[in-house]
Design a protein around this motif. Structure first.
Motif, PDB file in Angstrom:
ATOM      1  N   VAL A   1       0.856  -1.182   0.000  1.00 13.27           N
ATOM      2  CA  VAL A   1       0.000   0.000   0.000  1.00 13.27           C
ATOM      3  C   VAL A   1       0.896   1.236   0.000  1.00 13.27           C
ATOM      4  O   VAL A   1       1.752   1.375   0.875  1.00 13.27           O
ATOM      5  CB  VAL A   1      -0.937   0.020   1.230  1.00 13.27           C
ATOM      6  CG1 VAL A   1      -1.613   1.383   1.359  1.00 13.27           C
ATOM      7  CG2 VAL A   1      -1.987  -1.059   1.108  1.00 13.27           C
ATOM      8  N   CYS A   2       0.719   2.109  -0.981  1.00 12.92           N
ATOM      9  CA  CYS A   2       1.461   3.366  -1.049  1.00 12.92           C
ATOM     10  C   CYS A   2       0.599   4.488  -0.478  1.00 12.92           C
ATOM     11  O   CYS A   2      -0.561   4.657  -0.885  1.00 12.92           O
ATOM     12  CB  CYS A   2       1.843   3.699  -2.485  1.00 12.92           C
ATOM     13  SG  CYS A   2       3.173   2.677  -3.130  1.00 12.92           S
ATOM     14  N   VAL A   3       1.162   5.230   0.451  1.00 11.79           N
ATOM     15  CA  VAL A   3       0.445   6.298   1.130  1.00 11.79           C
ATOM     16  C   VAL A   3       1.129   7.628   0.825  1.00 11.79           C
ATOM     17  O   VAL A   3       2.360   7.718   0.908  1.00 11.79           O
ATOM     18  CB  VAL A   3       0.413   6.064   2.654  1.00 11.79           C
ATOM     19  CG1 VAL A   3      -0.443   7.110   3.345  1.00 11.79           C
ATOM     20  CG2 VAL A   3      -0.088   4.666   2.963  1.00 11.79           C
ATOM     21  N   GLY A   4       0.353   8.634   0.460  1.00  9.28           N
ATOM     22  CA  GLY A   4       0.964   9.919   0.172  1.00  9.28           C
ATOM     23  C   GLY A   4      -0.040  10.958  -0.264  1.00  9.28           C
ATOM     24  O   GLY A   4      -1.258  10.801  -0.079  1.00  9.28           O
ATOM     25  N   TYR A   5       0.487  12.005  -0.861  1.00  6.93           N
ATOM     26  CA  TYR A   5      -0.329  13.140  -1.295  1.00  6.93           C
ATOM     27  C   TYR A   5      -0.061  13.425  -2.778  1.00  6.93           C
ATOM     28  O   TYR A   5       0.562  14.430  -3.127  1.00  6.93           O
ATOM     29  CB  TYR A   5      -0.012  14.373  -0.451  1.00  6.93           C
ATOM     30  CG  TYR A   5      -0.468  14.265   0.981  1.00  6.93           C
ATOM     31  CD1 TYR A   5      -1.726  14.728   1.359  1.00  6.93           C
ATOM     32  CD2 TYR A   5       0.345  13.697   1.961  1.00  6.93           C
ATOM     33  CE1 TYR A   5      -2.161  14.635   2.685  1.00  6.93           C
ATOM     34  CE2 TYR A   5      -0.079  13.599   3.283  1.00  6.93           C
ATOM     35  CZ  TYR A   5      -1.331  14.068   3.632  1.00  6.93           C
ATOM     36  OH  TYR A   5      -1.758  13.974   4.932  1.00  6.93           O
ATOM     37  N   PRO A   6      -0.528  12.543  -3.670  1.00  7.74           N
ATOM     38  CA  PRO A   6      -0.289  12.761  -5.100  1.00  7.74           C
ATOM     39  C   PRO A   6      -1.190  13.856  -5.661  1.00  7.74           C
ATOM     40  O   PRO A   6      -2.141  14.307  -5.013  1.00  7.74           O
ATOM     41  CB  PRO A   6      -0.631  11.397  -5.716  1.00  7.74           C
ATOM     42  CG  PRO A   6      -1.679  10.843  -4.794  1.00  7.74           C
ATOM     43  CD  PRO A   6      -1.286  11.303  -3.418  1.00  7.74           C
ATOM     44  N   THR A   7      -0.883  14.274  -6.892  1.00  7.69           N
ATOM     45  CA  THR A   7      -1.713  15.251  -7.569  1.00  7.69           C
ATOM     46  C   THR A   7      -3.106  14.681  -7.795  1.00  7.69           C
ATOM     47  O   THR A   7      -3.304  13.467  -7.853  1.00  7.69           O
ATOM     48  CB  THR A   7      -1.099  15.622  -8.925  1.00  7.69           C
ATOM     49  OG1 THR A   7      -0.902  14.411  -9.694  1.00  7.69           O
ATOM     50  CG2 THR A   7       0.240  16.317  -8.758  1.00  7.69           C
TER      51      THR A   7
END
Length: 544
Positions: A156-162
């Protein structure tokens, strides 16, 4: 049929309360099941470990190094690495050329100013800190997992993408564990390929496996128009080595020294280089010609950097049979163990992945039919043409009679010839990237970038991107070692004429020699700078 449906309807309505309870029960079961599998990710979902990064960038102009480009803004991701040391981890490229960095926790309306403590180009990682204690209240550190996940493991990739302002979660599987695709195997790094979406803004965010542990840092995706769902994360083993290298540097710092706005971030070198190049030995006839017996394998040494200690024990034409006790295949690779799988292969420098700069590497070679044991040393990665983006010497320049001399770097080639510079000859400059070893420990490739037009340089104003070879002193050609050497020679010159020799660029009227009158050069310096709004005639860093 219609009547039967109508007859069944009351019974369905009567079951409404039980159905709602069943749905809620199923939902609770799924939540508990997810919790059992992924661990307690409440801290993650509350945004206490993963934060949004806001960066203002002032990118340099490598062809006009006295100026910068217009300020730009970008967003990415970081996460809490260590509460005790007040550390955040992200990618180096997320904070490159940053003039201002701010972070924000999920659901918070306040941004906190952050600063870079350390950065490493060789593994694209950076450490940040926030001085305000209010930021760390309620924060939780992300747990790291040192094991490389097996193929098919869910990630699971967690972040703040566009695409939005709030936290994003994408899910996929590990599809490959491999090395980066770089022409120089010593500069390749272990990476994990996943099919979870990794979009701009995801960089610097954690990739989690079951149990909630972080197995890597998202850093790029492959989008070339012919591929889909190919993202890459930096494994935790690389993160740990970066941290170890940084802490070693930190332990050698003067007592009482602290990070401040006036002190640049620490440049960390996490990975070393053998400072020699080799080619594969896949041809059986060539192996027999070199004296290798059946069953023996290795690679043949093409060149050795003469400025390193390895040049004393390793020679061109030697066959490298093994490194740190691991036999090297004829394909230049060694077995890579990932979990229970031993079927994959990676370039041979992988065996030195746990070694640091300055440490020794035991090796076996074949020379003139004899097998020898030698000791190599892992050296700093200092290619002749720098691949750095923020090293101070990249913006060094020297203006002499309107001739603008700069230091050749990968960033200069990209800025001058575009993103496809590797596919072009770039006036022969790009070929130096992989084909030349250093001749001097402090050697730089000095390039005549272009000419600021003035009567003093009439006839040479069309020269562009020409490599400087030598400067004439007392009638003798003096080989230019670096841009500081050039500046010192010109300033010390008492001759009537300044003579520069360039490397030849084929037929035609392109000049190989440039001669300027010294008195005229000195007289026009202020005017040339004023016309082109340049603050100083030269800028030479202490690193040159």
């Amino acid at each position: 049929m219609l009547e039967s449906l109508k007859r069944g309807q009351p019974s369905l309505l009567a079951m409404g309360d039980d159905s709602d309870e069943a749905i809620r029960s199923t939902k609770r079961h799924r939540q508990n099941h997810a919790k059992d599998i992924w661990g307690n990710i409440g801290a993650l979902l509350e945004g206490t470990s993963v934060v949004k990064l806001f960066c203002r960038e002032l990118k340099p102009n490598y062809s006009m190094p006295w100026t910068t480009k217009r300020q730009q803004s970008s967003t990415s991701t970081a996460f809490v690495l260590c509460l005790q040391e007040r550390l955040l981890l992200t990618n180096r490229h997320c904070v490159a050329h940053a003039s201002c960095i701010e972070v924000r926790k999920r659901g918070d309306d306040q941004k906190y100013e952050a600063e870079v403590l350390a950065r490493a180009t060789d593994c694209d990682l950076a450490l940040l800190t926030v001085r305000e204690e209010a930021f760390w209240e309620g924060a939780t550190a992300q747990t790291l997992c040192n094991e490389v996940p097996a193929l098919f493991s869910e990630v699971v990739c967690v972040g703040y993408p566009t695409g939005g302002d709030n936290l994003s979660v994408t899910k996929g599987v590990v599809s490959r564990v491999d090395y980066e695709d770089n022409p120089d195997p010593w500069r390749n790094r272990l990476v994990i390929q996943i099919d979870a979406a990794v979009n701009p803004g995801n960089s610097g965010g954690p990739a989690l496996v079951a149990g909630g542990s972080c197995v890597g840092v998202a850093y790029e995706s492959l989008k070339d128009g012919s591929t889909e769902n190919i993202g890459f994360i930096i494994p935790v083993s690389v993160v740990q080595k970066f941290l170890t290298a940084w802490r070693r540097l930190k332990s050698t710092a003067p007592v009482g020294s602290t990070v401040s706005e006036d002190v640049p971030p620490v440049r960390v070198t996490a990975f070393g280089h053998g400072r020699f190049s080799a080619q594969k030995l896949e041809n059986a006839g060539m192996r027999r010609a070199l004296g290798l017996a059946a069953g023996q394998s290795g690679v043949i040494v093409k060149s050795v950097d003469p400025t390193t200690v390895n040049a004393k024990v390793l020679q061109k034409g030697d066959v490298l049979l093994s490194l740190i006790g691991v036999p090297i295949g004829n394909d230049g690779c060694v077995p890579f163990v990932c979990g229970s799988s031993r079927h994959d292969r990676v370039p041979f420098p992988y065996v030195a992945i746990e070694k640091f700069v300055g440490e020794q590497l035991e090796a076996e070679i074949m020379r003139a039919g004899s097998k020898l044991s030698i000791t190599l040393q892992l050296c700093p990665q200092e290619p002749l043409v720098s691949v750095e983006k923020e090293a101070p010497w990249l913006l060094d320049y020297c203006i002499i009679g309107g001739l603008v001399f700069v230091v050749l770097s990968q960033q200069y080639l990209r800025a001058t010839f575009g993103d496809k510079w590797r596919k072009e000859r770039c006036n022969g400059l790009s070929e130096i990237m992989d084909s030349r070893e250093r001749e001097f420990p402090d050697e730089q490739v000095v390039v005549l970038s272009y000419v600021l037009a003035h009567t003093v340089n009439l006839g040479f104003q069309d020269v562009r991107n020409a490599r400087l070879k030598a400067f004439v002193v007392d009638g003798v050609l003096v080989r230019i070692r670096n841009i500081a050497h050039l500046s010192n020679l010109v300033e010390a010159s008492k001759e009537e004429f300044l003579r520069f020799e360039l490397y030849g660029r084929g037929a035609g009227f392109l000049p190989d020699i440039i001669v300027l009158e010294r008195s005229a050069v000195q007289a026009c310096e202020d005017e040339v700078l004023r016309r082109n709004k340049i603050p100083a005639a030269r800028k030479i860093s202490n690193s040159s």
